[in-house]
Design a protein around this motif. Structure first.
Motif, PDB file in Angstrom:
ATOM      1  N   TRP A  48       0.604  -1.267   0.439  1.00 28.05           N
ATOM      2  CA  TRP A  48       0.293   0.039   0.042  1.00 28.05           C
ATOM      3  C   TRP A  48       1.104   1.352   0.062  1.00 28.05           C
ATOM      4  O   TRP A  48       0.567   2.114  -0.661  1.00 28.05           O
ATOM      5  CB  TRP A  48      -0.608  -0.130   1.233  1.00 28.05           C
ATOM      6  N   THR A  49       1.821   1.045   0.613  1.00 23.65           N
ATOM      7  CA  THR A  49       2.722   2.253   0.696  1.00 23.65           C
ATOM      8  C   THR A  49       3.137   3.021  -0.695  1.00 23.65           C
ATOM      9  O   THR A  49       3.695   4.133  -0.617  1.00 23.65           O
ATOM     10  CB  THR A  49       4.045   2.181   1.167  1.00 23.65           C
ATOM     11  N   GLU A  50       2.930   1.658  -1.641  1.00 17.14           N
ATOM     12  CA  GLU A  50       3.545   2.477  -3.019  1.00 17.14           C
ATOM     13  C   GLU A  50       2.322   3.147  -3.774  1.00 17.14           C
ATOM     14  O   GLU A  50       2.595   3.251  -5.693  1.00 17.14           O
ATOM     15  CB  GLU A  50       4.304   1.068  -3.937  1.00 17.14           C
ATOM     16  N   ARG A  51       1.594   2.978  -3.386  1.00 13.92           N
ATOM     17  CA  ARG A  51      -0.263   3.353  -4.020  1.00 13.92           C
ATOM     18  C   ARG A  51      -0.523   4.256  -3.362  1.00 13.92           C
ATOM     19  O   ARG A  51      -2.402   4.008  -3.745  1.00 13.92           O
ATOM     20  CB  ARG A  51      -0.409   1.182  -4.341  1.00 13.92           C
ATOM     21  N   THR A  52      -0.352   4.361  -2.540  1.00 16.91           N
ATOM     22  CA  THR A  52      -0.763   5.908  -1.557  1.00 16.91           C
ATOM     23  C   THR A  52      -0.442   7.484  -1.611  1.00 16.91           C
ATOM     24  O   THR A  52       0.989   7.117  -1.282  1.00 16.91           O
ATOM     25  CB  THR A  52      -0.938   4.663  -0.340  1.00 16.91           C
ATOM     26  N   PHE A  53      -0.944   8.193  -1.275  1.00 18.59           N
ATOM     27  CA  PHE A  53      -0.319   9.899  -1.439  1.00 18.59           C
ATOM     28  C   PHE A  53      -1.841   9.937  -0.369  1.00 18.59           C
ATOM     29  O   PHE A  53      -2.655   9.065  -0.245  1.00 18.59           O
ATOM     30  CB  PHE A  53      -0.237  10.464  -2.618  1.00 18.59           C
ATOM     31  N   VAL A  54      -1.317  11.063   0.330  1.00 17.61           N
ATOM     32  CA  VAL A  54      -1.923  11.471   1.623  1.00 17.61           C
ATOM     33  C   VAL A  54      -2.299  13.183   1.156  1.00 17.61           C
ATOM     34  O   VAL A  54      -1.070  13.770   0.431  1.00 17.61           O
ATOM     35  CB  VAL A  54      -1.735  11.529   2.693  1.00 17.61           C
ATOM     36  N   THR A  55      -3.153  14.085   1.910  1.00 17.58           N
ATOM     37  CA  THR A  55      -3.595  15.178   1.015  1.00 17.58           C
ATOM     38  C   THR A  55      -4.695  16.404   2.500  1.00 17.58           C
ATOM     39  O   THR A  55      -5.287  14.624   3.065  1.00 17.58           O
ATOM     40  CB  THR A  55      -4.734  15.564  -0.312  1.00 17.58           C
ATOM     41  N   THR A  56      -3.215  16.272   3.074  1.00 17.35           N
ATOM     42  CA  THR A  56      -3.979  16.607   4.703  1.00 17.35           C
ATOM     43  C   THR A  56      -2.800  18.537   5.292  1.00 17.35           C
ATOM     44  O   THR A  56      -2.519  18.809   4.453  1.00 17.35           O
ATOM     45  CB  THR A  56      -3.011  15.471   5.328  1.00 17.35           C
ATOM     46  N   GLY A  57      -3.258  18.367   6.047  1.00 14.72           N
ATOM     47  CA  GLY A  57      -2.724  19.173   6.836  1.00 14.72           C
ATOM     48  C   GLY A  57      -1.190  19.546   7.482  1.00 14.72           C
ATOM     49  O   GLY A  57      -0.351  17.829   7.646  1.00 14.72           O
TER      50      GLY A  57
END
Length: 430
Positions: free
Chosen positions: A154-163
């Motif tokens: 999952w770490t190769e397929r995930t990004f986050v949008t956050t504060g």
């Protein structure tokens, strides 16, 4: 974006607003515009959203998503403004990359969606400004578990949008995930033209600069008069109609690609303006489908509604084949687009004939530029309406009450809002 208030005039409809009343209201619009421009200049909370055409950074967005090569799908995990902007853009624009959203915690829906996806070819974007939103984090944990069970890193397929802080930010740092910043001072429902809405569009191959260019065009049309700015014309017109009894705003796009836009608008209008006993109730409809259902109410029900009719002036078309069937031959030789336009204009005329107000909103095309114009225009219209209502457009205390209650019920702390749940009055019929 083009706005036509003609069928909302009191000479046509009741409730309606006279030209003279609009001219008087224009003085209030000029004063509101000065306040809005001052807020933009200082990048004050909320008003900063109207600066996004200039402050959004397409290069940063592309840098974050370029590591994901040829995904089959993008799955946005968020809720409310953290999801609806991305969903609106995705549903409006075609792409070879499928787009999905998890914005609810219905377990059957979550299980069904995850069971249908090739998770090895899916990119996941977890979106939450605070990084603590219960629904978003719960769904993300479920998605992460499903990926691990499927043998996907999952770490190769995930990004986050956050504060800048919070659990999602710490997760990104721990696992070296790409992380996009939620822009400061921009409430979620106003964030479609930021990293929140544009990251998914970038992954799907859309021209995010063109989206921002369209928004910039609309920003440049803001002025101290509703007669010079389509966005302000819409915001002031809706406010004036509400003051005269049109407390429901039924948004009816005549393009299936804009059906999710109506959902986005409903959150924007309701959460921003519904305060202190004020604000219109947004309703969602789809032309021409809902001519056969909701239009009956809008034309012949209580005189408490305005209808916002949205369409593109240009679109791809499909010819209707010739036929010799009795009663249908008149359709042959025309096209589905011509039929849809006829339905639009007939509905508009039908409402006017019944003395019911409608406002026409048009785009040149439903493409990146047109979508940028529409999203920015309606955000500016909402901000103006908030100024005219004299409410704080950018807060949502009623929403926060429910969040605290739910968190308390789940053991996330002691909140008096959760204790109120036990006080529910009951009248059970079995």
């Amino acid at each position: 974006m083009y706005v036509d208030l003609g069928n909302a005039l009191s000479s046509v409809a009741s409730p309606g607003v006279s030209r003279e009343a609009l001219e008087r209201l224009d003085d209030d619009v000029a004063a509101a515009h000065e306040r809005i421009e001052a807020g933009r200049a200082d990048a004050d909370h909320g008003y900063a959203a109207l600066n996004l055409p200039e402050t959004a950074d397409p290069d940063a967005i592309r840098t974050a998503v370029d590591r994901f090569d040829d995904p089959a799908a993008i799955l946005t995990v968020g809720i409310g403004g953290s999801a609806l902007g991305a969903a609106t853009i995705a549903d409006a624009l075609e792409s070879g990359v499928d787009s999905y959203v998890l914005d609810n915690v219905d377990p059957e829906r979550v299980a069904s969606l995850l069971g249908s996806l090739d998770l090895s070819a899916t990119v996941v974007n977890a979106v939450s400004r605070s990084g603590t939103t219960a629904e978003t984090l719960s769904n993300f944990l479920v998605v992460r578990d499903a990926m691990e069970r499927a043998g996907v890193d999952w770490t190769e397929r995930t990004f986050v949008t956050t504060g800048e802080e919070g659990p999602l930010r710490r997760l990104a740092e721990k696992h070296d995930l790409p992380a996009l910043d939620v822009p400061a001072g921009v409430p979620g429902r106003f964030s479609a033209l930021s990293t929140v809405g544009l990251a998914s569009a970038a992954i799907r191959g859309h021209d995010i600069e063109a989206i921002l260019d369209g928004a910039r065009d609309e920003a440049n049309r803001l002025s101290g008069s509703l007669f010079e700015s389509p966005a302000y014309a819409y915001g002031a017109g809706a406010y004036a109609l509400d003051q005269r009894g049109a407390s429901v705003n039924a948004v009816m796009p005549y393009a299936e690609s804009l059906e999710t836009y109506a959902e986005w608008f409903a959150q924007l209008w309701a959460e921003s303006l519904g305060k202190d006993g004020l604000g219109q109730t947004p309703a969602r409809a789809l032309g021409a489908t809902d001519q056969h259902s909701q239009l009956q109410l809008y034309r012949a029900g209580p005189r408490d509604k305005m209808v916002t009719m949205v369409r593109a002036r240009e679109r791809e078309d499909r010819a209707i084949p010739e036929t010799d069937l009795e009663g249908l031959s008149y359709l042959g030789g025309s096209s589905l687009g011509e039929l849809l336009d006829a339905e639009f204009e007939a509905t508009e005329a039908s409402l006017a004939a019944a003395g019911r107000p409608s406002v026409r909103v048009e785009l040149d095309r439903v493409d990146e530029r047109g979508l940028g114009e529409l999203l920015y225009g309606m955000e500016a219209a909402c901000v103006l309406a908030g100024e005219l209502y004299n409410v704080d457009t950018f807060v949502q205390p009623a929403v926060e009450w429910g969040k605290r209650a739910a968190r308390g019920l789940l053991g996330g702390g002691r909140f008096e809002e959760a204790e109120a749940v036990a006080e529910k009055e009951r009248l059970v019929i079995e």
